[in-house]
Design a protein around this motif. Sequence first.
Motif, PDB file in Angstrom:
ATOM      1  N   ASP A  14      28.989 -26.394   4.286  1.00  0.00           N
ATOM      2  CA  ASP A  14      28.332 -27.631   3.860  1.00  0.00           C
ATOM      3  C   ASP A  14      28.863 -28.061   2.501  1.00  0.00           C
ATOM      4  O   ASP A  14      28.253 -27.824   1.455  1.00  0.00           O
ATOM      5  CB  ASP A  14      26.814 -27.435   3.813  1.00  0.00           C
ATOM      6  CG  ASP A  14      26.067 -28.761   3.699  1.00  0.00           C
ATOM      7  OD1 ASP A  14      26.712 -29.794   3.403  1.00  0.00           O
ATOM      8  OD2 ASP A  14      24.835 -28.772   3.914  1.00  0.00           O
ATOM      9  N   ASN A  15      29.997 -28.700   2.530  1.00  0.00           N
ATOM     10  CA  ASN A  15      30.691 -29.139   1.321  1.00  0.00           C
ATOM     11  C   ASN A  15      29.870 -30.132   0.504  1.00  0.00           C
ATOM     12  O   ASN A  15      29.831 -30.070  -0.720  1.00  0.00           O
ATOM     13  CB  ASN A  15      32.023 -29.752   1.734  1.00  0.00           C
ATOM     14  CG  ASN A  15      32.937 -30.032   0.561  1.00  0.00           C
ATOM     15  OD1 ASN A  15      33.179 -31.187   0.247  1.00  0.00           O
ATOM     16  ND2 ASN A  15      33.441 -29.007  -0.095  1.00  0.00           N
ATOM     17  N   GLU A  16      29.195 -31.034   1.181  1.00  0.00           N
ATOM     18  CA  GLU A  16      28.400 -32.045   0.494  1.00  0.00           C
ATOM     19  C   GLU A  16      27.242 -31.418  -0.271  1.00  0.00           C
ATOM     20  O   GLU A  16      26.911 -31.838  -1.381  1.00  0.00           O
ATOM     21  CB  GLU A  16      27.874 -33.074   1.496  1.00  0.00           C
ATOM     22  CG  GLU A  16      28.950 -33.924   2.149  1.00  0.00           C
ATOM     23  CD  GLU A  16      29.714 -34.800   1.157  1.00  0.00           C
ATOM     24  OE1 GLU A  16      29.118 -35.205   0.139  1.00  0.00           O
ATOM     25  OE2 GLU A  16      30.901 -35.072   1.408  1.00  0.00           O
ATOM     26  N   LEU A  53      28.620 -29.910  -3.528  1.00  0.00           N
ATOM     27  CA  LEU A  53      28.917 -30.925  -4.540  1.00  0.00           C
ATOM     28  C   LEU A  53      27.632 -31.516  -5.127  1.00  0.00           C
ATOM     29  O   LEU A  53      27.571 -31.823  -6.326  1.00  0.00           O
ATOM     30  CB  LEU A  53      29.778 -32.032  -3.932  1.00  0.00           C
ATOM     31  CG  LEU A  53      31.177 -31.606  -3.456  1.00  0.00           C
ATOM     32  CD1 LEU A  53      31.943 -32.815  -2.937  1.00  0.00           C
ATOM     33  CD2 LEU A  53      31.955 -30.919  -4.566  1.00  0.00           C
ATOM     34  N   GLN A  54      26.610 -31.660  -4.297  1.00  0.00           N
ATOM     35  CA  GLN A  54      25.323 -32.152  -4.783  1.00  0.00           C
ATOM     36  C   GLN A  54      24.711 -31.169  -5.784  1.00  0.00           C
ATOM     37  O   GLN A  54      24.181 -31.566  -6.825  1.00  0.00           O
ATOM     38  CB  GLN A  54      24.359 -32.360  -3.610  1.00  0.00           C
ATOM     39  CG  GLN A  54      22.963 -32.849  -4.021  1.00  0.00           C
ATOM     40  CD  GLN A  54      23.005 -34.164  -4.786  1.00  0.00           C
ATOM     41  OE1 GLN A  54      23.781 -35.072  -4.454  1.00  0.00           O
ATOM     42  NE2 GLN A  54      22.171 -34.280  -5.816  1.00  0.00           N
ATOM     43  N   GLU A  55      24.806 -29.885  -5.483  1.00  0.00           N
ATOM     44  CA  GLU A  55      24.270 -28.864  -6.378  1.00  0.00           C
ATOM     45  C   GLU A  55      25.080 -28.783  -7.672  1.00  0.00           C
ATOM     46  O   GLU A  55      24.521 -28.577  -8.749  1.00  0.00           O
ATOM     47  CB  GLU A  55      24.251 -27.506  -5.678  1.00  0.00           C
ATOM     48  CG  GLU A  55      23.136 -27.351  -4.664  1.00  0.00           C
ATOM     49  CD  GLU A  55      21.782 -27.357  -5.347  1.00  0.00           C
ATOM     50  OE1 GLU A  55      21.298 -26.280  -5.721  1.00  0.00           O
ATOM     51  OE2 GLU A  55      21.199 -28.454  -5.517  1.00  0.00           O
ATOM     52  N   VAL A  56      26.390 -28.930  -7.562  1.00  0.00           N
ATOM     53  CA  VAL A  56      27.235 -28.955  -8.759  1.00  0.00           C
ATOM     54  C   VAL A  56      26.817 -30.103  -9.665  1.00  0.00           C
ATOM     55  O   VAL A  56      26.623 -29.924 -10.879  1.00  0.00           O
ATOM     56  CB  VAL A  56      28.722 -29.090  -8.374  1.00  0.00           C
ATOM     57  CG1 VAL A  56      29.571 -29.469  -9.588  1.00  0.00           C
ATOM     58  CG2 VAL A  56      29.237 -27.789  -7.770  1.00  0.00           C
ATOM     59  N   LYS A  67      30.889 -39.803  -4.984  1.00  0.00           N
ATOM     60  CA  LYS A  67      29.587 -39.977  -4.331  1.00  0.00           C
ATOM     61  C   LYS A  67      28.495 -39.174  -5.018  1.00  0.00           C
ATOM     62  O   LYS A  67      27.307 -39.487  -4.913  1.00  0.00           O
ATOM     63  CB  LYS A  67      29.668 -39.558  -2.861  1.00  0.00           C
ATOM     64  CG  LYS A  67      30.444 -40.492  -1.963  1.00  0.00           C
ATOM     65  CD  LYS A  67      30.200 -40.199  -0.497  1.00  0.00           C
ATOM     66  CE  LYS A  67      30.598 -38.800  -0.115  1.00  0.00           C
ATOM     67  NZ  LYS A  67      30.391 -38.538   1.329  1.00  0.00           N
ATOM     68  N   HIS A  68      28.902 -38.134  -5.725  1.00  0.00           N
ATOM     69  CA  HIS A  68      27.943 -37.267  -6.396  1.00  0.00           C
ATOM     70  C   HIS A  68      27.987 -37.417  -7.918  1.00  0.00           C
ATOM     71  O   HIS A  68      27.549 -36.522  -8.650  1.00  0.00           O
ATOM     72  CB  HIS A  68      28.200 -35.815  -5.998  1.00  0.00           C
ATOM     73  CG  HIS A  68      28.033 -35.567  -4.533  1.00  0.00           C
ATOM     74  ND1 HIS A  68      26.801 -35.403  -3.936  1.00  0.00           N
ATOM     75  CD2 HIS A  68      28.944 -35.498  -3.522  1.00  0.00           C
ATOM     76  CE1 HIS A  68      26.958 -35.215  -2.632  1.00  0.00           C
ATOM     77  NE2 HIS A  68      28.244 -35.273  -2.362  1.00  0.00           N
ATOM     78  N   GLY A  69      28.516 -38.549  -8.375  1.00  0.00           N
ATOM     79  CA  GLY A  69      28.530 -38.846  -9.800  1.00  0.00           C
ATOM     80  C   GLY A  69      29.535 -38.056 -10.607  1.00  0.00           C
ATOM     81  O   GLY A  69      29.380 -37.876 -11.816  1.00  0.00           O
ATOM     82  N   LEU A  70      30.593 -37.586  -9.945  1.00  0.00           N
ATOM     83  CA  LEU A  70      31.627 -36.796 -10.610  1.00  0.00           C
ATOM     84  C   LEU A  70      32.951 -37.568 -10.603  1.00  0.00           C
ATOM     85  O   LEU A  70      33.417 -37.996  -9.544  1.00  0.00           O
ATOM     86  CB  LEU A  70      31.803 -35.457  -9.916  1.00  0.00           C
ATOM     87  CG  LEU A  70      30.563 -34.541  -9.938  1.00  0.00           C
ATOM     88  CD1 LEU A  70      30.664 -33.486  -8.858  1.00  0.00           C
ATOM     89  CD2 LEU A  70      30.406 -33.900 -11.305  1.00  0.00           C
ATOM     90  N   VAL A  71      33.542 -37.734 -11.767  1.00  0.00           N
ATOM     91  CA  VAL A  71      34.763 -38.531 -11.918  1.00  0.00           C
ATOM     92  C   VAL A  71      35.957 -37.611 -12.183  1.00  0.00           C
ATOM     93  O   VAL A  71      35.917 -36.791 -13.108  1.00  0.00           O
ATOM     94  CB  VAL A  71      34.626 -39.538 -13.078  1.00  0.00           C
ATOM     95  CG1 VAL A  71      35.914 -40.339 -13.242  1.00  0.00           C
ATOM     96  CG2 VAL A  71      33.442 -40.459 -12.843  1.00  0.00           C
TER      97      VAL A  71
END
Length: 249
Positions: free
Chosen positions: A102-104, A107-110, A176-180
Amino acid sequence: MTHPASKLFRAIELRTIYEQTKHDLFRQPSMDLGGGDGYLSSILFDKKFTYNIDNGEAQDLDIARRTKRYEKILVESAENMSLKDGSLNLIFSNSVIEHIPDNEAVLQEVSRTLKKGGSFVFTSPSHNFKHYLWLSNYLNGLGLSLLGNLYLEKRNKMLNHYHTYSHIDWTKKLKKHGLVVKKYKYYISKETCMLWDKIALEVRIRNIFAKNSHKKVFLKYRSRIEKAVASDTVSGSKGASLFIYAVKK
């Protein structure tokens, strides 16, 4: 790290990470995501990570505890971490997140656990990886593309590679998860990846007939391994693996 294929791959990978991060500040609190025994992180960084979050599948956390390479070890899933929102300034992950289904969720937890302006630094096989395998390329050259394709899919499955993306796809997913994404770098050329696959196959086949054959295989390929580690270069987006440095908005 006794396997000659691992020595080849990890040496180039660690050099790439070091070159891309040596001028960046190591900011606490920090977390090594999937750090295992902590050996690779201890080579790369002078400072100790605050946390190592690892599911314990590799059964090497006792080494991390004994060597005290982390301030705290949390045995839990990267898809559902217990750390508080905005509690970290740095998350580092070396060739781990491609193995988590579950990659998404990861990334959400990160994103959730990083503070604003916090950094997410990670490596992962790229979209090129499965196309750079020695046996599949060899079979394709013989006109046996069906077998070549079967091998590359089987090899990826054996390695538990659920996610192998380009920097473009990673940029979209992270956004999508606020990471640039601030920086990225491809590494491991096609030639070197094919050498890695060839060495790994030879060790596997030799081990059927004799244990500890990795030592003989290493001696056989030593000069080629040393040459690749010293001089392997990648142009543009042609590497088998990818380094990414992203920041939370």
